[in-house]
Design an enzyme around this catalytic site. Structure first.
Site: not given
Length: 306
Positions: A47-49, A51
């Site tokens: 997951l993107d940071p 998110a």
């Protein structure tokens, strides 16, 4: 108090973590690794940071099951922010366009239908996809543009949950693996004539793992301190329950343990088709291996037992 649990039997299984925003997936893995005091741990889908949401982690021998996980089904709740587009298509990027022709609720609902079903989606430059061995986000930061081809994706459901302050809209998305929700947010604004980006993202589902069964880092810390971290683990066979199962007869136990190919007849009688690959193999009711059908034989593909 110490973040590590006391001396115990090795932990094997999956733990569904509720990743907080502002923390990278790698940082979550490192934190949980220290808490569980395990040697092997990895995430099954980053997951993107910025998110938040479902981040399944594989613990111990469960790391060997990565290739078997069913992660085609993804679920998200995202906030679209109208009025500004960014180079990263999310709130972390630089503004590339502004507009004040803000769409109303009816217009947004009407536009969503065009983004449902089987689609072709062009991935963003700021992504982990690689070109000539380099991630696209590295090339993007160097100011280099790369021609990107649209890729087939599927959006199963797309619903407007409500309008939010500062010209935002909250949407719920159920989609296939490889779908970029921030690109959806960007493209939705373009379709409505108002630049937009993704302001917030919450992953609610990743394959067999859902938000309802996710554990916060705080609850994992508490369980580790109490010495009951194993109670948070999902058994190794649960996330691969979509694959066929077979019990290895006693007569073939030595063959199984020594990695010797076993005759398929013993498994055909259990309803396992000759084309079924891979197969969950059990010994005395315990999940010990992943097998693969190869014509008239069953071979151990991944060993999990002791």
């Amino acid at each position: 108090m110490s973040e590590q649990i006391s001396e115990q039997q090795p932990l094997n299984g999956f733990i569904n973590v509720l990743k907080p925003p502002g923390m990278s997936s790698a940082a979550v893995v490192g934190r949980v690794k220290r808490l569980l005091n395990v040697e092997k741990i990895g995430h099954a889908g980053t997951l993107d940071p910025e998110a938040a949401g479902v981040l399944p982690l594989m613990v111990g021998k469960a790391t060997r099951l990565f290739d078997y996980l069913q992660d085609k089904q993804k679920g998200y709740i995202a906030e679209v922010a109208f009025g500004c587009a960014t180079d990263t298509q999310d709130a972390q990027g630089k503004a590339t366009a502004h507009g004040e022709t803000y769409p109303d609720e009816a217009a947004i609902r009407g536009a969503l239908a065009a983004f449902t079903g089987e689609l072709l989606q062009t991935p963003p430059m700021f992504s982990a996809l690689k070109r000539d061995g380099r991630p696209l986000y590295d090339l993007a930061r160097l100011g280099r543009e790369v021609e990107l081809m649209p890729r087939p994706v599927t959006v199963h459901t797309l619903q407007l949950l409500g309008i939010t302050p500062r010209h935002g809209a909250l949407v719920s998305v159920s989609c296939s693996k490889g779908f970029y929700v921030r690109t959806l947010c960007h493209d939705l604004g373009r379709a409505l004539g108002c630049p937009s980006h993704m302001r917030f993202l919450l992953r609610t589902q990743s394959g067999a793992f859902t938000l309802q069964t996710a554990h916060t880092l705080e609850s994992i810390t508490l369980a580790a301190q109490q010495g009951i971290a194993e109670t948070l683990l999902t058994p190794m066979d649960a996330p691969v329950a979509h694959l066929p199962r077979a019990d290895v007869p006693n007569a073939l136990r030595k063959a199984l343990e020594n990695g010797v190919p076993m005759p398929m007849d013993a498994f055909l009688a259990q309803g396992v088709a000759a084309s079924s690959a891979p197969v969950r193999l059990y010994r005395d009711g315990l999940f010990v291996a992943m097998g693969e059908c190869q014509g008239s034989i069953m071979k151990v593909r991944t060993w999990l037992g002791g």
